[in-house]
Design an enzyme around this catalytic site. Sequence first.
Site, PDB file in Angstrom:
ATOM      1  CE  LYS A  55      11.076  18.063 -11.276  1.00  0.00           C
ATOM      2  NZ  LYS A  55      11.394  16.652 -10.998  1.00  0.00           N
ATOM      3  CG  LEU A  70      10.539   1.340  -4.337  1.00  0.00           C
ATOM      4  CD1 LEU A  70      10.641   1.730  -2.868  1.00  0.00           C
ATOM      5  CD2 LEU A  70      11.609   2.062  -5.146  1.00  0.00           C
ATOM      6  CB  ILE A  73       9.811   3.653   1.066  1.00  0.00           C
ATOM      7  CG1 ILE A  73      11.286   3.921   1.318  1.00  0.00           C
ATOM      8  CG2 ILE A  73       9.309   4.446  -0.121  1.00  0.00           C
ATOM      9  CD1 ILE A  73      12.208   3.267   0.316  1.00  0.00           C
ATOM     10  N   GLY A 110       0.814  -1.219   0.000  1.00  0.00           N
ATOM     11  CA  GLY A 110       0.000   0.000   0.000  1.00  0.00           C
ATOM     12  C   GLY A 110       0.841   1.260   0.000  1.00  0.00           C
TER      13      GLY A 110
HETATM   14  C1  FAD Z   1      15.731   7.918  -1.300  1.00  0.00           C
HETATM   15  C2  FAD Z   1      14.643   7.793  -2.322  1.00  0.00           C
HETATM   16  C3  FAD Z   1      14.151   8.927  -2.949  1.00  0.00           C
HETATM   17  C4  FAD Z   1      13.158   8.810  -3.929  1.00  0.00           C
HETATM   18  N1  FAD Z   1      12.725   9.929  -4.576  1.00  0.00           N
HETATM   19  C5  FAD Z   1      11.823   9.807  -5.575  1.00  0.00           C
HETATM   20  C6  FAD Z   1      11.353  10.951  -6.279  1.00  0.00           C
HETATM   21  O1  FAD Z   1      11.735  12.087  -6.006  1.00  0.00           O
HETATM   22  N2  FAD Z   1      10.449  10.763  -7.271  1.00  0.00           N
HETATM   23  C7  FAD Z   1       9.975   9.521  -7.603  1.00  0.00           C
HETATM   24  O2  FAD Z   1       9.173   9.408  -8.535  1.00  0.00           O
HETATM   25  N3  FAD Z   1      10.380   8.430  -6.922  1.00  0.00           N
HETATM   26  C8  FAD Z   1      11.274   8.545  -5.932  1.00  0.00           C
HETATM   27  N4  FAD Z   1      11.659   7.438  -5.235  1.00  0.00           N
HETATM   28  C9  FAD Z   1      10.994   6.168  -5.530  1.00  0.00           C
HETATM   29  C10 FAD Z   1       9.651   6.139  -4.791  1.00  0.00           C
HETATM   30  O3  FAD Z   1       9.871   6.321  -3.414  1.00  0.00           O
HETATM   31  C11 FAD Z   1       8.943   4.827  -5.031  1.00  0.00           C
HETATM   32  O4  FAD Z   1       8.854   4.589  -6.409  1.00  0.00           O
HETATM   33  C12 FAD Z   1       7.546   4.865  -4.471  1.00  0.00           C
HETATM   34  O5  FAD Z   1       7.520   5.316  -3.154  1.00  0.00           O
HETATM   35  C13 FAD Z   1       6.894   3.503  -4.559  1.00  0.00           C
HETATM   36  O6  FAD Z   1       7.292   2.663  -3.503  1.00  0.00           O
HETATM   37  P1  FAD Z   1       6.568   1.263  -3.402  1.00  0.00           P
HETATM   38  O7  FAD Z   1       5.112   1.490  -3.274  1.00  0.00           O
HETATM   39  O8  FAD Z   1       7.048   0.393  -4.489  1.00  0.00           O
HETATM   40  O9  FAD Z   1       7.151   0.646  -2.039  1.00  0.00           O
HETATM   41  P2  FAD Z   1       6.885   1.020  -0.503  1.00  0.00           P
HETATM   42  O10 FAD Z   1       6.513   2.431  -0.318  1.00  0.00           O
HETATM   43  O11 FAD Z   1       8.070   0.501   0.239  1.00  0.00           O
HETATM   44  O12 FAD Z   1       5.611   0.163  -0.101  1.00  0.00           O
HETATM   45  C14 FAD Z   1       5.691  -1.214   0.190  1.00  0.00           C
HETATM   46  C15 FAD Z   1       4.344  -1.661   0.722  1.00  0.00           C
HETATM   47  O13 FAD Z   1       4.368  -3.077   0.838  1.00  0.00           O
HETATM   48  C16 FAD Z   1       3.736  -3.433   2.046  1.00  0.00           C
HETATM   49  N5  FAD Z   1       4.231  -4.742   2.464  1.00  0.00           N
HETATM   50  C17 FAD Z   1       5.516  -5.146   2.551  1.00  0.00           C
HETATM   51  N6  FAD Z   1       5.552  -6.418   3.004  1.00  0.00           N
HETATM   52  C18 FAD Z   1       4.274  -6.812   3.174  1.00  0.00           C
HETATM   53  C19 FAD Z   1       3.663  -8.008   3.620  1.00  0.00           C
HETATM   54  N7  FAD Z   1       4.390  -9.064   3.983  1.00  0.00           N
HETATM   55  N8  FAD Z   1       2.322  -8.053   3.683  1.00  0.00           N
HETATM   56  C20 FAD Z   1       1.560  -6.998   3.323  1.00  0.00           C
HETATM   57  N9  FAD Z   1       2.088  -5.843   2.886  1.00  0.00           N
HETATM   58  C21 FAD Z   1       3.425  -5.758   2.825  1.00  0.00           C
HETATM   59  C22 FAD Z   1       4.100  -2.320   3.021  1.00  0.00           C
HETATM   60  O14 FAD Z   1       3.185  -2.270   4.095  1.00  0.00           O
HETATM   61  C23 FAD Z   1       3.979  -1.112   2.099  1.00  0.00           C
HETATM   62  O15 FAD Z   1       2.643  -0.682   2.093  1.00  0.00           O
HETATM   63  C24 FAD Z   1      12.636   7.534  -4.246  1.00  0.00           C
HETATM   64  C25 FAD Z   1      13.103   6.398  -3.583  1.00  0.00           C
HETATM   65  C26 FAD Z   1      14.107   6.516  -2.640  1.00  0.00           C
HETATM   66  C27 FAD Z   1      14.607   5.280  -1.956  1.00  0.00           C
END
Ligand code: FAD
Length: 527
Positions: free
Chosen positions: A82, A340, A49, A13
């Site tokens: 931006k 990610l 994250i 999420g």
């Molecule tokens: C330092 C940094 C800076 C960034 N800056 C930018 C930016 O400026 N612009 C941009 O476009 N992108 C940026 N990004 C990338 C961006 O943060 C990600 O693309 C975006 O937040 C998507 O993350 P996600 O949803 O894939 O993962 P996450 O936000 O990590 O979400 C993972 C989800 O999985 C769930 N989960 C995990 N394990 C389980 C389980 N066993 N059971 C149920 N649920 C689970 C967690 O609860 C969470 O809800 C950056 C990344 C980093 C590391």
Amino acid sequence: MTEPIRDITIVGGGTAGWLAAAMLNRYLNRNASAPVRVSLIESGKLPPIGVGEATVPPMRQVLHDLGVDENEFFKRCNATIKLGVRFTNWDVDDEGRPVEYLNSLTEGPVVNGHNPGAPFMAFAPESWDFPRTVLPTDHLIDQGRAPRGIGDPQYDAKLGYAYHFEAGLFAEFMRDHATGQGVHHIIDDVEHVEMGSDGNVAALHLSENGRRPVQLVIDCTGFKGLIINKAMGEPFEPYSDTMMNDRAVVGQIPRGAEDTIYPYTGAWALSSGWVWRIPLYSRISSGYVFSSAHLSDDEARAELLNHWGVDEETFQPRVVPMRVGKTRRTWVNNCVSIGLASGFIEPLESTGIYMTDRAIRFLIDYFPDQGYDQRLQDRYNELMGQVFDEVRDFIVLHYYQSNRDDTPYWRAARHETAVPQSLLDNLEVWKRAMPSPLDLPEHRLFSAWTYQHVLFGKGFYKGANVAESRHVSRADWEHFRQIVENAKTQLAQNLPDQRAFLASLRGSNTSAGEPDAARRVSADVTT
Ligand SMILES: Cc1cc2nc3c(=O)[nH]c(=O)nc-3n(C[C@H](O)[C@H](O)[C@H](O)COP(=O)(O)OP(=O)(O)OC[C@H]3O[C@@H](n4cnc5c(N)ncnc54)[C@H](O)[C@@H]3O)c2cc1C
């Protein structure tokens, strides 16, 4: 033809999970005769994250196509506009002083049908800055302007723009949007992924809700890649040969209620990486992206706090390890990894959410039935490979073409990291001819304009003589310059201060209207 997919289970999420939920639910349910039920499972214990706060222009199309009220989005997500990214200290001038240049999100006007790069080299004094000469963007950024007037229609603008927003608020905003459209939300933890003998994910075992059989499953579990990497065993391929940065220290800086909100992302290079500055409506988000081979967490934290002149209590630094690279095949059998979990390239050009958008759109375009045809998977994986390659090349350019030599990190960036052959080939061409759309992938994010901005900023064209220098006369160039100067004056007169613009949205009810599928939000400067 096997059975159609009737059920999609998204795990995670964060921004990726909720964007996938909202977009899949909207695009796959237009034809009511074959409804697809979209469910999202997120852990109540593991937070997203919480970074990812700057975007690129296609984000406007995402929100527009989802039918999001842009004013509501600005309000709820603490969002700002931006107009570009300003790079500082990535290069130094002949006296060793930091150089600054803008990568504008606006594609500018052309000179009598031709790219202005070559006439700029031929006719502009050497001390002039390319984006400042050929575009009004820098001028408007310096004045803290918004790209459209107060009360003008949503998503329209005189300049190309993207957003800055607060990551946690955006995930919540998307959650409310998606659940409001019928996405089923389950708060629970996936404890075990049950694999079938056919290599598909058969079921997820949840700590509260028990066994849940799945059809198509979307892995949005972040860097851990719980399903695609851990359960299915698809390898993750690090980009450590081309990219050194693998950690970030992130935090926030308070801002005064009256401060000008300058509409750009700042990217300031330090000793062993770079610092972002993202202006949100009520605070500034910042982080130091660095290489752990060159700097410890403590050293990075100290350098960052010193850079901003803030104390630890105010900044509240936290360290975020980054898994940089790509899952080899991001779609395998009945599992598609997005966000990610699929891979990540460091955030210098704010591309993480864009890559999520591309992944979701490709999945919609190549949506399978329950046979998960291998050819659909192959095409999707090929396209995602191109998206990653394009972003990787552009990011590597910023380091490889730097002229800094003052720390081990910058020496390694220039001389020790691998440079993709595709980028080397283009650089050889661009020494002799300006970057052209013909040099770049068809479905690209970074245009020839964007490449030009960076190359000019880095002094790549000093003393160069390119093929197009014969195309434009001095008279055409002077006429073009007049157009740009007029645009600067007119836009500065007519466009509001960004803070006033955002404040007006908070009290406004101008409507987004129903999105028109054929409409494309404009991104070009109007001269
Ligand atoms: C330092 C940094 C800076 C960034 N800056 C930018 C930016 O400026 N612009 C941009 O476009 N992108 C940026 N990004 C990338 C961006 O943060 C990600 O693309 C975006 O937040 C998507 O993350 P996600 O949803 O894939 O993962 P996450 O936000 O990590 O979400 C993972 C989800 O999985 C769930 N989960 C995990 N394990 C389980 C389980 N066993 N059971 C149920 N649920 C689970 C967690 O609860 C969470 O809800 C950056 C990344 C980093 C590391």
